[in-house]
Design a protein around this motif. Structure first.
Motif, PDB file in Angstrom:
ATOM      1  N   UNK A 150      42.231   7.505 -59.519  1.00  0.00           N
ATOM      2  CA  UNK A 150      41.006   6.737 -59.445  1.00  0.00           C
ATOM      3  C   UNK A 150      39.902   7.524 -58.745  1.00  0.00           C
ATOM      4  N   UNK A 151      40.271   8.306 -57.733  1.00  0.00           N
ATOM      5  CA  UNK A 151      39.276   9.149 -57.081  1.00  0.00           C
ATOM      6  C   UNK A 151      38.685  10.155 -58.049  1.00  0.00           C
ATOM      7  N   UNK A 152      39.545  10.767 -58.853  1.00  0.00           N
ATOM      8  CA  UNK A 152      39.069  11.719 -59.858  1.00  0.00           C
ATOM      9  C   UNK A 152      38.199  11.024 -60.892  1.00  0.00           C
ATOM     10  N   UNK A 153      38.567   9.809 -61.260  1.00  0.00           N
ATOM     11  CA  UNK A 153      37.793   9.051 -62.241  1.00  0.00           C
ATOM     12  C   UNK A 153      36.405   8.726 -61.709  1.00  0.00           C
ATOM     13  N   UNK A 154      36.318   8.306 -60.451  1.00  0.00           N
ATOM     14  CA  UNK A 154      35.025   7.985 -59.851  1.00  0.00           C
ATOM     15  C   UNK A 154      34.142   9.229 -59.798  1.00  0.00           C
ATOM     16  N   UNK A 155      34.744  10.372 -59.451  1.00  0.00           N
ATOM     17  CA  UNK A 155      33.975  11.620 -59.427  1.00  0.00           C
ATOM     18  C   UNK A 155      33.507  12.001 -60.829  1.00  0.00           C
ATOM     19  N   UNK A 156      34.368  11.817 -61.809  1.00  0.00           N
ATOM     20  CA  UNK A 156      34.025  12.172 -63.187  1.00  0.00           C
ATOM     21  C   UNK A 156      32.922  11.273 -63.741  1.00  0.00           C
ATOM     22  N   UNK A 157      33.005   9.977 -63.448  1.00  0.00           N
ATOM     23  CA  UNK A 157      32.018   9.028 -63.971  1.00  0.00           C
ATOM     24  C   UNK A 157      30.683   9.118 -63.242  1.00  0.00           C
ATOM     25  N   UNK A 158      30.714   9.584 -62.001  1.00  0.00           N
ATOM     26  CA  UNK A 158      29.518   9.513 -61.158  1.00  0.00           C
ATOM     27  C   UNK A 158      28.321  10.240 -61.715  1.00  0.00           C
ATOM     28  N   UNK A 159      28.504  11.496 -62.135  1.00  0.00           N
ATOM     29  CA  UNK A 159      27.362  12.304 -62.586  1.00  0.00           C
ATOM     30  C   UNK A 159      26.631  11.675 -63.767  1.00  0.00           C
ATOM     31  N   UNK A 160      27.327  11.288 -64.861  1.00  0.00           N
ATOM     32  CA  UNK A 160      26.586  10.687 -65.978  1.00  0.00           C
ATOM     33  C   UNK A 160      25.962   9.337 -65.629  1.00  0.00           C
ATOM     34  N   UNK A 161      26.613   8.552 -64.774  1.00  0.00           N
ATOM     35  CA  UNK A 161      26.044   7.253 -64.408  1.00  0.00           C
ATOM     36  C   UNK A 161      24.779   7.428 -63.561  1.00  0.00           C
ATOM     37  N   UNK A 162      24.806   8.355 -62.619  1.00  0.00           N
ATOM     38  CA  UNK A 162      23.613   8.604 -61.803  1.00  0.00           C
ATOM     39  C   UNK A 162      22.493   9.191 -62.646  1.00  0.00           C
ATOM     40  N   UNK A 163      22.844  10.059 -63.599  1.00  0.00           N
ATOM     41  CA  UNK A 163      21.827  10.630 -64.485  1.00  0.00           C
ATOM     42  C   UNK A 163      21.186   9.534 -65.327  1.00  0.00           C
ATOM     43  N   UNK A 164      22.003   8.597 -65.805  1.00  0.00           N
ATOM     44  CA  UNK A 164      21.465   7.482 -66.585  1.00  0.00           C
ATOM     45  C   UNK A 164      20.571   6.599 -65.726  1.00  0.00           C
ATOM     46  N   UNK A 165      20.992   6.382 -64.495  1.00  0.00           N
ATOM     47  CA  UNK A 165      20.201   5.571 -63.574  1.00  0.00           C
ATOM     48  C   UNK A 165      18.833   6.206 -63.342  1.00  0.00           C
ATOM     49  N   UNK A 166      18.810   7.500 -63.064  1.00  0.00           N
ATOM     50  CA  UNK A 166      17.544   8.174 -62.786  1.00  0.00           C
ATOM     51  C   UNK A 166      16.677   8.256 -64.042  1.00  0.00           C
ATOM     52  N   UNK A 167      17.323   8.339 -65.215  1.00  0.00           N
ATOM     53  CA  UNK A 167      16.566   8.364 -66.465  1.00  0.00           C
ATOM     54  C   UNK A 167      15.867   7.032 -66.699  1.00  0.00           C
ATOM     55  N   UNK A 168      16.546   5.938 -66.406  1.00  0.00           N
ATOM     56  CA  UNK A 168      15.938   4.608 -66.553  1.00  0.00           C
ATOM     57  C   UNK A 168      14.742   4.480 -65.621  1.00  0.00           C
ATOM     58  N   UNK A 169      14.901   4.942 -64.395  1.00  0.00           N
ATOM     59  CA  UNK A 169      13.821   4.841 -63.417  1.00  0.00           C
ATOM     60  C   UNK A 169      12.619   5.675 -63.857  1.00  0.00           C
ATOM     61  N   UNK A 170      12.889   6.884 -64.356  1.00  0.00           N
ATOM     62  CA  UNK A 170      11.790   7.765 -64.764  1.00  0.00           C
ATOM     63  C   UNK A 170      11.013   7.204 -65.944  1.00  0.00           C
ATOM     64  N   UNK A 171      11.693   6.463 -66.814  1.00  0.00           N
ATOM     65  CA  UNK A 171      11.034   5.930 -68.010  1.00  0.00           C
ATOM     66  C   UNK A 171      10.403   4.564 -67.784  1.00  0.00           C
ATOM     67  N   UNK A 172      10.604   3.994 -66.616  1.00  0.00           N
ATOM     68  CA  UNK A 172      10.137   2.628 -66.340  1.00  0.00           C
ATOM     69  C   UNK A 172       8.652   2.675 -65.948  1.00  0.00           C
ATOM     70  N   UNK A 173       7.762   2.626 -66.914  1.00  0.00           N
ATOM     71  CA  UNK A 173       6.318   2.633 -66.720  1.00  0.00           C
ATOM     72  C   UNK A 173       5.915   3.772 -65.775  1.00  0.00           C
TER      73      UNK A 173
END
Length: 338
Positions: free
Chosen positions: A233-256
């Protein structure tokens, strides 16, 4: 004349019943016992059940199905509420574990649809909500919610085993199946309350800031490959983290772009952007709870709540990102990962 040498070799005289038998393998080469601790493969034979696990988080699905494998079950899975409704229409299930918050439909709506399409069947499935939201529990258990009970996230192995036993024995499910846990318990209090720092001077969460009950549950449980579920589960959280944070920052950047007041509802694209933000925050919260990162889960919940009102909460986004980065450094230290 040549030289004559004599050599004495100690040998063991074979008994008659040993002749023709292959030699025993050295003890060092004996097959290790790979049965994971806590595994009870015969549990499913004693308590046969058809199971469906529904969650939009791949990490939650992995953890839940690994717990079930240790008990001998091969559960079906669904990553969306629509998939769950379709699966339940094809096959009658004894138990459905249902996440409450999913991007397409919420778990309560899915439960009502499953109840409606199975109204003519002789048996009805037990539908148990999986949630970390205390406010959603009462709604899930109401007459409109369609749920029989709930289990608190992060799911504990002993809670799941107890639930399966009660369902198999036909016992009524009470709410809650187990009292909600009263907050995180420090794993190992450190000598100081300040966060330790990595060699580069960046702050990192101490392991003591993670929920010890969650960590212990994962440490004490091994999957079939011999790895602890904390490793997986630790490895899974590390693996998922980068794309999820990138998606989060992409949403913020595109929000008006250029919006001066980040707490003011944007003039366009509110519904789609807020839904996307809520989904990512929910995924991050689910992963955080898997490893006992309750502070990160709390920050993600605050971001979910802001997004639900159509607000972006840039400061809250930064708090989530910083807390996740700190968790990543802690997990790498715990797992010995680079």
């Amino acid at each position: 004349r040549g030289s004559t040498f004599s050599v004495e070799l100690p040998v063991q005289v074979a008994e008659a019943h040993d002749i023709g038998r292959p030699p025993a393998a050295p003890l060092a080469d004996a097959e290790p016992d790979l049965t994971p601790p806590r595994a009870d493969r015969g549990f499913a034979e004693r308590h046969p059940l058809s199971l469906l696990v529904v969650d939009d988080s791949p990490a939650v699905l992995e953890l839940t199905t690994e717990f079930l494998k240790l008990l001998g079950y091969a559960a079906d899975t669904a990553a969306t509420a629509h998939e769950a409704v379709t699966a339940a229409a094809r096959r009658p299930y004894d138990l459905i574990l249902m996440d409450l918050h999913m991007p397409d439909l919420d778990g309560m709506t899915a439960a009502r649809l499953i109840r409606a399409q199975g109204a003519e069947r002789s048996t009805r499935p037990a539908i148990v909500a999986l949630t970390a939201d205390p406010f959603a529990r009462a709604r899930a258990l109401s007459s409109e919610g369609g749920m029989d009970a709930f289990l608190t996230k992060p799911l504990a192995f002993v809670d799941l085993k107890a639930l399966l036993t009660r369902v198999a024995q036909g016992e009524a499910l009470t709410d809650p199946l187990r009292p909600p846990r009263e907050g995180p318990r420090e794993a190992r209090p450190g000598p100081t309350t300040t966060r330790p720092r990595t060699r580069r001077g960046r702050p990192a969460l101490r392991e003591a800031e993670l929920d010890a009950r969650v960590l212990d549950d994962l440490r004490e449980t091994r999957s079939g490959d011999g790895r602890t579920l904390l490793d997986r589960m630790g490895a899974r959280v590390l693996e998922d983290g980068a794309p999820l944070l990138a998606e989060l920052e992409s949403i913020v950047a595109a929000w008006i772009p250029g919006e001066r007041n980040p707490t003011k509802p944007p003039r366009e694209g509110t519904a789609e952007a807020s839904q996307a933000l809520r989904h990512v925050a929910h995924r991050l919260k689910g992963n955080a709870l898997l490893v006992g990162a309750t502070e990160l889960a709390r920050q993600c919940q605050k971001l979910e709540d802001l997004a639900a009102t159509g607000r972006i909460g840039r400061r809250q986004v930064r708090a989530v990102v910083e807390e996740h980065r700190a968790l990543e450094r802690t997990l790498r230290r715990i797992l010995g990962a680079p």
